[in-house]
Design a protein around this motif. Structure first.
Motif, mmCIF file in Angstrom:
data_model
loop_
_atom_site.group_PDB
_atom_site.id
_atom_site.type_symbol
_atom_site.label_atom_id
_atom_site.label_comp_id
_atom_site.label_asym_id
_atom_site.label_seq_id
_atom_site.Cartn_x
_atom_site.Cartn_y
_atom_site.Cartn_z
ATOM 1 N N UNK A 112 16.522 -3.988 35.725
ATOM 2 C CA UNK A 112 17.053 -4.661 34.502
ATOM 3 C C UNK A 112 17.633 -5.951 34.904
ATOM 4 N N UNK A 113 17.630 -6.815 33.947
ATOM 5 C CA UNK A 113 18.198 -8.273 33.973
ATOM 6 C C UNK A 113 19.167 -8.551 33.077
ATOM 7 N N UNK A 118 19.842 -14.766 26.459
ATOM 8 C CA UNK A 118 18.983 -15.557 27.212
ATOM 9 C C UNK A 118 18.111 -14.647 27.897
ATOM 10 N N UNK A 119 18.293 -13.333 28.060
ATOM 11 C CA UNK A 119 17.818 -12.315 28.924
ATOM 12 C C UNK A 119 16.041 -12.521 29.029
ATOM 13 N N UNK A 289 20.402 -10.404 20.390
ATOM 14 C CA UNK A 289 20.815 -10.905 21.729
ATOM 15 C C UNK A 289 19.398 -10.997 22.282
ATOM 16 N N UNK A 290 19.110 -10.325 23.650
ATOM 17 C CA UNK A 290 17.999 -10.367 24.179
ATOM 18 C C UNK A 290 16.760 -10.184 23.477
ATOM 19 N N UNK A 291 16.861 -9.179 22.418
ATOM 20 C CA UNK A 291 15.493 -8.759 21.614
ATOM 21 C C UNK A 291 15.023 -9.918 20.746
ATOM 22 N N UNK A 292 16.247 -10.955 20.253
ATOM 23 C CA UNK A 292 15.680 -11.893 19.268
ATOM 24 C C UNK A 292 14.509 -12.502 19.553
ATOM 25 N N UNK A 293 14.469 -13.164 20.698
ATOM 26 C CA UNK A 293 13.490 -14.088 20.946
ATOM 27 C C UNK A 293 11.828 -13.326 20.920
ATOM 28 N N UNK A 318 23.245 -17.739 25.441
ATOM 29 C CA UNK A 318 23.957 -16.475 25.367
ATOM 30 C C UNK A 318 25.095 -16.508 26.574
ATOM 31 N N UNK A 319 25.633 -15.313 26.429
ATOM 32 C CA UNK A 319 26.709 -14.954 27.257
ATOM 33 C C UNK A 319 26.585 -15.351 28.571
ATOM 34 N N UNK A 320 27.804 -15.479 29.496
ATOM 35 C CA UNK A 320 27.429 -16.118 30.686
ATOM 36 C C UNK A 320 28.374 -17.178 31.144
ATOM 37 N N UNK A 321 28.189 -18.340 30.731
ATOM 38 C CA UNK A 321 27.321 -18.823 29.560
ATOM 39 C C UNK A 321 25.971 -19.094 30.091
#
Ligand code: ACO
Length: 332
Positions: A112-113, A118-119, A289-293, A318-321
């Motif tokens: 996982x990442x 932005x994942x 989130x990570x699924x959007x793109x 995204x978060x992190x930023x």
């Protein structure tokens, strides 16, 4: 510059969103909000919610199977699976391991990442290194979230924004001059606390107290994140274009992170793109989130909005930023 690197591209995409629709009107019954406020401030009309028996890996598997079919390969051909998520099935093992077993990708490594929204961009950039160097041939990258599981039902700031879904892409070798042309990744940890899930980790392990204080929920300083997002989406796109030796005039299609229509509009304005060159589905799904793109990319591909040889930009934050963008010359 001449290199021995193998050109890498996306050779198939897939996505899955849960059937259950949560409309703005549904949320009006839970928190003090209105359809009018949500639509004007975010562009979101509805979002999807995973059934209680479905975890992030279940959504991932359905998206993955569609991507593998579209790529015309078999699960056994996969060398690596990367799942980009901030809502894994469990802290460990990785969600990617559950996916690997369920889809029958017997020879694939899996991990996982975590790069929030932005994942997926981080994921494809990591995956492409393995293929470019010849270490692996086919890598499956999934962006998947069940964000509704970590939303505070009393927090109108976050409840109206986020939804569940999964998108996937199979990466593999492509013709010279096609596929990924550049990446631009970044992070600024000074903004880590603007968007986080404070409780349940090693800093604040789960306890009755953390649950009572709602520390297991996602929290967001929306306004701060907004200001950062409006700036970074355009900047990151331009940087990736620069690295590819291209200008904004060469962009045929933009797939932005689906956070908020006003954030997307700011990026579109910076790139001076007409509406038909930008994919938007946040009205239907909110921010996944990570699924959007990857969900947006899959829909755009299946609707033939993206054609062979198009210059495509993917961009997210995204978060992190964190933030990231990449430029591709579409290869099919
Ligand atoms: N319904 C009604 N009113 C609301 C709601 C709501 N759902 N949410 C906030 N408000 C109120 C606020 O309380 C505030 O009221 P006040 O003026 O009386 O204090 C007013 O609306 C304005 O609030 P703002 O926060 O200034 O509203 P803004 O226009 O900034 O919109 C939003 C808020 C939509 C959250 C915006 O800031 C945003 O999109 N931020 C970015 C969030 C994001 O994209 N996150 C992505 C990363 S996600 C990831 O990585 C997991």
């Amino acid at each position: 510059m001449e290199t021995n690197l193998i050109p890498v591209g996306i050779i198939g995409t897939g996505s899955y969103v849960p059937d259950q629709v949560v409309t703005n009107k549904d949320l009006e019954k839970i928190v003090d909000t209105s359809d009018e406020w949500i639509v004007t401030r975010t562009g979101i009309s509805e979002r999807r919610k995973a059934q209680s028996h479905m975890a992030t890996s279940d959504l991932s598997i359905l998206a993955a199977q569609r991507a593998i079919e579209a790529a015309g390969i078999k699960p056994e051909d996969l060398d690596l699976i990367i799942v980009a998520t901030i809502t894994p099935d469990m802290f460990f093992p990785s969600t990617a391991c559950f996916v690997q077993e369920k889809i029958g990708a017997a020879k694939a490594a899996a991990f996982d990442l975590s790069a929030a929204c932005t994942g997926f961009i981080y994921g494809v950039s990591v995956a492409s290194q393995f293929i470019a160097t010849g270490m692996y041939k086919y890598v499956l990258v999934i962006g998947a979230e069940t964000l509704t599981r970590i939303l505070n039902p009393a927090d109108r700031n976050t409840l109206v924004i986020f939804g569940d879904g999964a998108g996937a892409a199979v990466l593999g070798p492509v013709e010279t001059g096609k596929g990924f042309l550049s990446f631009d990744l970044g992070s600024d940890g000074s903004g880590a606390e603007l968007l986080c899930q404070e409780g349940g980790g090693s800093r604040l392990p789960a306890s009755i107290e953390t649950i009572e204080k709602g520390k297991h929920y996602l929290t967001m300083a929306g306004n701060e994140v907004y200001k950062f997002a409006v700036r970074i989406m355009g900047e990151a796109s331009i940087k990736a274009l620069d690295k590819a030796g291209l200008t904004r005039e060469s962009v045929d299609f933009l797939v932005p992170h689906q956070a908020n229509i006003r954030i997307v509009d700011a990026a579109v304005k910076r790139l001076q793109l007409p509406a038909e060159k930008v994919y938007i589905n946040l009205d239907k799904y909110g921010n996944m989130s990570g699924a959007s793109i990857p969900v947006a990319l899959d829909e755009a591909v299946r609707k033939n909005k993206i054609k062979k040889d198009d210059i495509v930009v993917l961009v997210g934050f995204g978060a992190g930023l964190t933030w990231g963008s990449c430029v591709l010359r579409w290869n099919y």
